[in-house]
Design a protein around this motif. Structure first.
Motif, PDB file in Angstrom:
ATOM      1  N   ILE A 130      16.893   9.416  27.506  1.00  0.00           N
ATOM      2  CA  ILE A 130      16.687   9.262  28.956  1.00  0.00           C
ATOM      3  C   ILE A 130      15.258   8.806  29.257  1.00  0.00           C
ATOM      4  O   ILE A 130      15.042   7.875  30.044  1.00  0.00           O
ATOM      5  N   ALA A 131      14.265   9.465  28.614  1.00  0.00           N
ATOM      6  CA  ALA A 131      12.875   9.093  28.883  1.00  0.00           C
ATOM      7  C   ALA A 131      12.533   7.719  28.315  1.00  0.00           C
ATOM      8  O   ALA A 131      11.687   7.004  28.878  1.00  0.00           O
ATOM      9  N   GLY A 132      13.173   7.333  27.230  1.00  0.00           N
ATOM     10  CA  GLY A 132      12.882   6.032  26.631  1.00  0.00           C
ATOM     11  C   GLY A 132      13.717   4.897  27.175  1.00  0.00           C
ATOM     12  O   GLY A 132      13.507   3.733  26.784  1.00  0.00           O
ATOM     13  N   ALA A 133      14.667   5.193  28.075  1.00  0.00           N
ATOM     14  CA  ALA A 133      15.533   4.136  28.605  1.00  0.00           C
ATOM     15  C   ALA A 133      14.766   3.040  29.336  1.00  0.00           C
ATOM     16  O   ALA A 133      15.060   1.851  29.145  1.00  0.00           O
ATOM     17  N   PRO A 134      13.774   3.350  30.187  1.00  0.00           N
ATOM     18  CA  PRO A 134      13.046   2.244  30.844  1.00  0.00           C
ATOM     19  C   PRO A 134      12.330   1.316  29.862  1.00  0.00           C
ATOM     20  O   PRO A 134      12.348   0.088  30.034  1.00  0.00           O
ATOM     21  N   VAL A 135      11.722   1.878  28.834  1.00  0.00           N
ATOM     22  CA  VAL A 135      11.034   1.034  27.845  1.00  0.00           C
ATOM     23  C   VAL A 135      12.052   0.212  27.066  1.00  0.00           C
ATOM     24  O   VAL A 135      11.830  -0.980  26.788  1.00  0.00           O
ATOM     25  N   ALA A 137      14.938  -0.786  28.145  1.00  0.00           N
ATOM     26  CA  ALA A 137      15.420  -1.840  29.043  1.00  0.00           C
ATOM     27  C   ALA A 137      14.426  -2.993  29.135  1.00  0.00           C
ATOM     28  O   ALA A 137      14.817  -4.169  29.158  1.00  0.00           O
ATOM     29  N   ALA A 138      13.127  -2.664  29.168  1.00  0.00           N
ATOM     30  CA  ALA A 138      12.117  -3.721  29.207  1.00  0.00           C
ATOM     31  C   ALA A 138      12.154  -4.565  27.932  1.00  0.00           C
ATOM     32  O   ALA A 138      12.056  -5.796  27.978  1.00  0.00           O
ATOM     33  N   LEU A 139      12.308  -3.914  26.777  1.00  0.00           N
ATOM     34  CA  LEU A 139      12.403  -4.654  25.515  1.00  0.00           C
ATOM     35  C   LEU A 139      13.680  -5.486  25.449  1.00  0.00           C
ATOM     36  O   LEU A 139      13.680  -6.600  24.899  1.00  0.00           O
ATOM     37  N   ALA A 140      14.780  -4.939  26.003  1.00  0.00           N
ATOM     38  CA  ALA A 140      16.030  -5.693  25.994  1.00  0.00           C
ATOM     39  C   ALA A 140      15.935  -6.962  26.824  1.00  0.00           C
ATOM     40  O   ALA A 140      16.612  -7.961  26.547  1.00  0.00           O
ATOM     41  N   VAL A 141      15.110  -6.968  27.853  1.00  0.00           N
ATOM     42  CA  VAL A 141      14.904  -8.175  28.657  1.00  0.00           C
ATOM     43  C   VAL A 141      13.927  -9.120  27.972  1.00  0.00           C
ATOM     44  O   VAL A 141      14.099 -10.350  27.992  1.00  0.00           O
ATOM     45  N   TRP A 142      12.895  -8.564  27.311  1.00  0.00           N
ATOM     46  CA  TRP A 142      11.832  -9.407  26.764  1.00  0.00           C
ATOM     47  C   TRP A 142      12.239 -10.101  25.470  1.00  0.00           C
ATOM     48  O   TRP A 142      11.881 -11.266  25.250  1.00  0.00           O
ATOM     49  N   ALA A 159       6.140 -16.139  27.728  1.00  0.00           N
ATOM     50  CA  ALA A 159       7.075 -15.171  27.146  1.00  0.00           C
ATOM     51  C   ALA A 159       6.341 -13.994  26.538  1.00  0.00           C
ATOM     52  O   ALA A 159       6.822 -12.855  26.585  1.00  0.00           O
ATOM     53  N   VAL A 160       5.173 -14.250  25.959  1.00  0.00           N
ATOM     54  CA  VAL A 160       4.391 -13.156  25.380  1.00  0.00           C
ATOM     55  C   VAL A 160       3.783 -12.300  26.479  1.00  0.00           C
ATOM     56  O   VAL A 160       3.726 -11.065  26.362  1.00  0.00           O
ATOM     57  N   LEU A 161       3.337 -12.916  27.555  1.00  0.00           N
ATOM     58  CA  LEU A 161       2.732 -12.167  28.650  1.00  0.00           C
ATOM     59  C   LEU A 161       3.755 -11.416  29.485  1.00  0.00           C
ATOM     60  O   LEU A 161       3.390 -10.566  30.306  1.00  0.00           O
ATOM     61  N   LEU A 162       5.043 -11.713  29.279  1.00  0.00           N
ATOM     62  CA  LEU A 162       6.069 -11.034  30.061  1.00  0.00           C
ATOM     63  C   LEU A 162       6.211  -9.565  29.674  1.00  0.00           C
ATOM     64  O   LEU A 162       6.542  -8.730  30.527  1.00  0.00           O
ATOM     65  N   LEU A 163       5.942  -9.244  28.398  1.00  0.00           N
ATOM     66  CA  LEU A 163       6.111  -7.866  27.942  1.00  0.00           C
ATOM     67  C   LEU A 163       5.189  -6.887  28.670  1.00  0.00           C
ATOM     68  O   LEU A 163       5.658  -5.833  29.144  1.00  0.00           O
ATOM     69  N   PRO A 164       3.887  -7.149  28.798  1.00  0.00           N
ATOM     70  CA  PRO A 164       3.051  -6.202  29.566  1.00  0.00           C
ATOM     71  C   PRO A 164       3.499  -6.047  31.015  1.00  0.00           C
ATOM     72  O   PRO A 164       3.409  -4.948  31.579  1.00  0.00           O
ATOM     73  N   LEU A 165       3.994  -7.144  31.628  1.00  0.00           N
ATOM     74  CA  LEU A 165       4.457  -7.039  33.009  1.00  0.00           C
ATOM     75  C   LEU A 165       5.688  -6.150  33.123  1.00  0.00           C
ATOM     76  O   LEU A 165       5.860  -5.440  34.118  1.00  0.00           O
ATOM     77  N   LEU A 166       6.550  -6.178  32.111  1.00  0.00           N
ATOM     78  CA  LEU A 166       7.739  -5.330  32.125  1.00  0.00           C
ATOM     79  C   LEU A 166       7.412  -3.878  31.808  1.00  0.00           C
ATOM     80  O   LEU A 166       8.015  -2.954  32.352  1.00  0.00           O
ATOM     81  N   LEU A 167       6.441  -3.669  30.897  1.00  0.00           N
ATOM     82  CA  LEU A 167       6.084  -2.304  30.518  1.00  0.00           C
ATOM     83  C   LEU A 167       5.252  -1.603  31.585  1.00  0.00           C
ATOM     84  O   LEU A 167       5.189  -0.371  31.596  1.00  0.00           O
ATOM     85  N   PRO A 169       5.708  -1.140  34.870  1.00  0.00           N
ATOM     86  CA  PRO A 169       6.460  -0.128  35.636  1.00  0.00           C
ATOM     87  C   PRO A 169       7.314   0.782  34.756  1.00  0.00           C
ATOM     88  O   PRO A 169       7.670   1.890  35.171  1.00  0.00           O
ATOM     89  N   ALA A 170       7.650   0.338  33.546  1.00  0.00           N
ATOM     90  CA  ALA A 170       8.566   1.122  32.706  1.00  0.00           C
ATOM     91  C   ALA A 170       7.891   2.361  32.128  1.00  0.00           C
ATOM     92  O   ALA A 170       8.500   3.438  32.054  1.00  0.00           O
TER      93      ALA A 170
END
Length: 399
Positions: A130-135, A137-142, A159-167, A169-170
């Motif tokens: 449950i606690a790791g689901a947001p992270v 989900a971010a990896l699944a998108v990136w 594409a490389v800079l997208l990961l920090p943007l997703l993490l 809020p996650a």
């Protein structure tokens, strides 16, 4: 924080005994699994890791090695997670005795930890998911975006800079969820609750006190890491400096001598001992202050202290009945205090009171003497009296 150190100081023998037993069984099981895996694919290791220069390992040798490595990783992860669940169940079991000042034994704590391990294991797995689901989900998108970008003719740096943007809020959401569910192991042990019920109960206890629990958890984790590092550093220094002359001698060539082998074994043992002791302290301390946070929330919200005292009084062998209300002569009071039985901590693990859920039925107990009116029956409370307390009155009383 200080109560966690105090609990460690008083129950360190039980903690260290169970932890050493669990870690010993864990290392033995891991060694056996690794030995069996290596023996199963021993004939394929040399063609894979010592292939001729410029040649790729054959598929008939590479496939068994990969399958064996993945299987070994899964088994080692399962053994490590099971050992962590036992150690996590141990600390709340000890706190259940510590909060009422009772001593305990290695056998009682071993049985209590093993009995609640399945529920604690489920709580740990569900909390991690449950606690790791947001992270996740971010990896699944990136990851798909990165794969598409790399496979294109001109890879995009976005594409490389997208990961920090997703993490961004996650990670806060994961921290919030992890703190809400952090008391679940203590609930699973002290309330004998299931995994899902423990998660719900933890979320209810943390509600309204999230920042306080998060701050104490953060400070406690920093203290645990610092002390664990201070414990491990001397062992690492001794082991490393002990192996430097041996490594220098081995670099000159020649067969290894007996002294070299002994020095290597001693240096490696020092490093392993330091790592084991530091991990034991880190796990024990973090789980102790997490369990104490659970007890603290129960005391603040549900009057847990009075419930524990009532259960102890109800289970105490040979407990004297409550004294009748009314004035007691001084000599009689002194004699009663001299003969009053004390609550000795002799209860076994099976008789130990549980930190029960407030919704469950509690045993009825008589009100404490101080809650009763300090007057004689059928006599108003505001009626003055000039009779001395040590002389009998001319009217009957309940004595």
């Amino acid at each position: 924080m200080s109560s966690s150190f105090a609990t460690l100081g008083r129950y360190w023998k039980q903690l260290a005994g169970v932890m050493l037993a669990v870690l010993g069984l864990c290392l033995l099981t891991m060694s056996l699994l690794a030995g069996i895996t290596v023996a199963a694919v021993y004939d394929h290791l040399e063609p894979v890791f010592d292939a001729p220069y410029g040649q790729e390992p054959a598929a008939e040798h590479l496939t068994p090695v990969i399958v064996a490595a993945v299987t070994l990783f899964v088994l080692l992860f399962a053994v490590g997670l099971l050992s962590m669940a036992v150690l996590t169940a141990l600390c709340p079991a000890i706190l259940q005795e510590a909060v009422v000042g009772r001593p305990t034994t290695f056998r009682a704590m071993w049985r209590a930890a093993l009995r609640r391990t399945p529920s604690v294991l489920g709580a740990l797995l569900l909390t991690g998911l449950i606690a790791g689901a947001p992270v996740l989900a971010a990896l699944a998108v990136w990851i798909p975006v990165l794969v598409v970008s790399v496979s294109a003719e001109e890879p995009s740096p976005g594409a490389v800079l997208l990961l920090p943007l997703l993490l961004l809020p996650a990670i806060p959401v994961s921290i919030w969820l992890g703190t809400r569910l952090s008391l679940a192991p203590a609930v699973a042990v002290m309330e004998k609750a299931g995994s899902v019920a423990a998660l719900r109960r933890s979320a209810a206890l943390v509600k309204g006190a999230w920042w306080r629990i998060f701050g104490i958890t953060l400070i406690g984790s920093m203290i645990a890491m610092s002390v664990a590092y201070l414990i491990q550093m001397p062992f690492q220094l001794v082991g490393t400096f002990g192996m430097i002359p041996v490594m220098a001698e081995g670099s000159e060539g020649g067969d290894p001598s007996t002294g070299m082998i002994v020095a290597l074994v001693i240096g490696f043992a020092c490093i392993m001992i330091g790592s084991g002791v530091s991990q034991m302290f880190h796990i024990g301390y973090t789980q102790l202050f997490s369990g104490l946070l659970y007890v603290d929330q129960r005391i603040r919200r549900e009057n847990l202290a009075q419930a524990l005292l009532a259960e102890l009084a109800a289970q105490a062998p040979g407990a004297a009945p409550a004294p009748a209300p009314g004035p007691v002569p001084t000599d009689a009071a002194a004699a009663a205090n001299a003969k009053a039985p004390t609550l000795t901590p002799t209860l076994t693990d099976a008789d130990a009171p549980t930190v029960a859920h407030p919704d469950r039925p509690q045993p009825r107990t008589d009100p404490e003497p101080e809650t009763l009116p300090n007057t004689l029956p059928n006599e108003p409370a505001d009626k003055p009296t000039d009779k001395p307390a040590d002389k009998p009155t001319d009217r009957p009383t309940d004595d």
